[in-house]
Design a protein around this motif. Structure first.
Motif, mmCIF file in Angstrom:
data_model
loop_
_atom_site.group_PDB
_atom_site.id
_atom_site.type_symbol
_atom_site.label_atom_id
_atom_site.label_comp_id
_atom_site.label_asym_id
_atom_site.label_seq_id
_atom_site.Cartn_x
_atom_site.Cartn_y
_atom_site.Cartn_z
ATOM 1 N N ASP A 68 0.834 -1.204 0.000
ATOM 2 C CA ASP A 68 0.000 0.000 0.000
ATOM 3 C C ASP A 68 0.868 1.252 0.000
ATOM 4 O OD1 ASP A 68 -2.236 -1.612 0.048
ATOM 5 O OD2 ASP A 68 -2.618 -1.342 2.193
ATOM 6 N N CYS A 69 1.940 1.209 0.763
ATOM 7 C CA CYS A 69 2.861 2.331 0.845
ATOM 8 C C CYS A 69 3.550 2.567 -0.504
ATOM 9 C CB CYS A 69 3.885 2.054 1.942
ATOM 10 S SG CYS A 69 4.924 3.450 2.327
ATOM 11 N N LEU A 70 4.010 1.508 -1.132
ATOM 12 C CA LEU A 70 4.654 1.611 -2.440
ATOM 13 C C LEU A 70 3.693 2.231 -3.460
ATOM 14 C CD1 LEU A 70 7.016 1.032 -4.398
ATOM 15 C CD2 LEU A 70 6.038 -1.266 -4.696
ATOM 16 N N ALA A 71 2.460 1.761 -3.467
ATOM 17 C CA ALA A 71 1.466 2.296 -4.405
ATOM 18 C C ALA A 71 1.262 3.792 -4.176
ATOM 19 C CB ALA A 71 0.148 1.543 -4.253
ATOM 20 N N GLU A 72 1.202 4.206 -2.927
ATOM 21 C CA GLU A 72 1.008 5.619 -2.619
ATOM 22 C C GLU A 72 2.220 6.454 -3.037
ATOM 23 O OE1 GLU A 72 -0.437 8.299 1.166
ATOM 24 O OE2 GLU A 72 -0.928 6.158 1.126
ATOM 25 N N ILE A 73 3.409 5.936 -2.802
ATOM 26 C CA ILE A 73 4.633 6.640 -3.209
ATOM 27 C C ILE A 73 4.640 6.844 -4.721
ATOM 28 C CG2 ILE A 73 7.143 6.350 -3.494
ATOM 29 C CD1 ILE A 73 7.121 4.984 -0.702
ATOM 30 N N LYS A 74 4.324 5.815 -5.466
ATOM 31 C CA LYS A 74 4.411 5.872 -6.922
ATOM 32 C C LYS A 74 3.275 6.678 -7.553
ATOM 33 C CE LYS A 74 8.275 3.813 -7.092
ATOM 34 N NZ LYS A 74 9.475 4.515 -7.511
ATOM 35 N N ARG A 75 2.211 6.972 -6.793
ATOM 36 C CA ARG A 75 1.145 7.851 -7.285
ATOM 37 C C ARG A 75 1.477 9.326 -7.072
ATOM 38 N NH1 ARG A 75 -2.476 3.997 -4.852
ATOM 39 N NH2 ARG A 75 -2.593 5.336 -3.034
ATOM 40 N N ASP A 76 2.464 9.603 -6.239
ATOM 41 C CA ASP A 76 2.827 10.975 -5.897
ATOM 42 C C ASP A 76 3.926 11.459 -6.844
ATOM 43 O OD1 ASP A 76 3.964 13.300 -4.682
ATOM 44 O OD2 ASP A 76 3.204 12.649 -2.727
ATOM 45 N N GLU A 77 3.643 12.484 -7.622
ATOM 46 C CA GLU A 77 4.610 13.011 -8.588
ATOM 47 C C GLU A 77 5.952 13.373 -7.939
ATOM 48 O OE1 GLU A 77 4.800 13.422 -11.964
ATOM 49 O OE2 GLU A 77 3.062 12.103 -11.953
ATOM 50 N N GLN A 78 5.907 13.812 -6.700
ATOM 51 C CA GLN A 78 7.125 14.217 -5.994
ATOM 52 C C GLN A 78 8.046 13.027 -5.733
ATOM 53 O OE1 GLN A 78 6.255 16.266 -2.331
ATOM 54 N NE2 GLN A 78 8.401 16.618 -1.862
#
Length: 142
Positions: A68-78
């Motif tokens: 879940d954390c990886l998915a959230e990181i990769k959705r964030d342009e930053q």
């Protein structure tokens, strides 16, 4: 050249200590930051003045698991380009495949002994730091 930083996200303090010891024995000039869970990682990333150079992210953690954390990181342009190595006690093909599909740079099964951990970390660091020069450029005392 600034000190390179690795963030290890793992709720197991023993795994964190072994990871830090293995990096220390490799003799590389790296700063290691241990983070207890995925939610804390995301908070720290958003507050950091400089993101880590590399994140090792455990798959199984409380509060927010690694996937879940990886998915959230990769959705964030930053943070989309932030290199993430997933690591887990499990190497089940479906878990590995999901990690790569979500954007992990590598998947590492946690080794059962310290020497194997050192060898795997050495290989990963060599691969990752090819962007910045060879691993030997980061050897303490050079």
């Amino acid at each position: 050249m600034p000190l390179h930083t690795i963030w290890l996200v793992d709720d197991d303090t023993d795994d964190c200590m072994l990871f830090e010891d293995a990096i220390a024995e490799l003799g590389v000039a790296l700063s290691i930051v241990c983070v207890a869970d995925g939610a804390d990682l995301l908070n720290k990333l958003r507050q950091a003045t400089r993101p880590p150079d590399l994140v090792f992210l455990d798959v199984n953690m409380p509060i927010k698991n690694g996937m879940d954390c990886l998915a959230e990181i990769k959705r964030d342009e930053q943070f989309i380009r932030l290199p993430v190595v997933m690591w887990s006690t499990s190497g089940q093909p479906d878990i590995v495949e999901k990690a790569y599909r979500l954007g992990a740079r590598l998947f590492m099964k946690k080794p059962h002994n310290f020497n194997n951990l050192k060898s795997l970390l050495h290989g990963i660091l060599q691969l990752d730091f090819q962007l910045h020069g060879s691993l030997e450029d980061f050897v303490v005392g050079k």
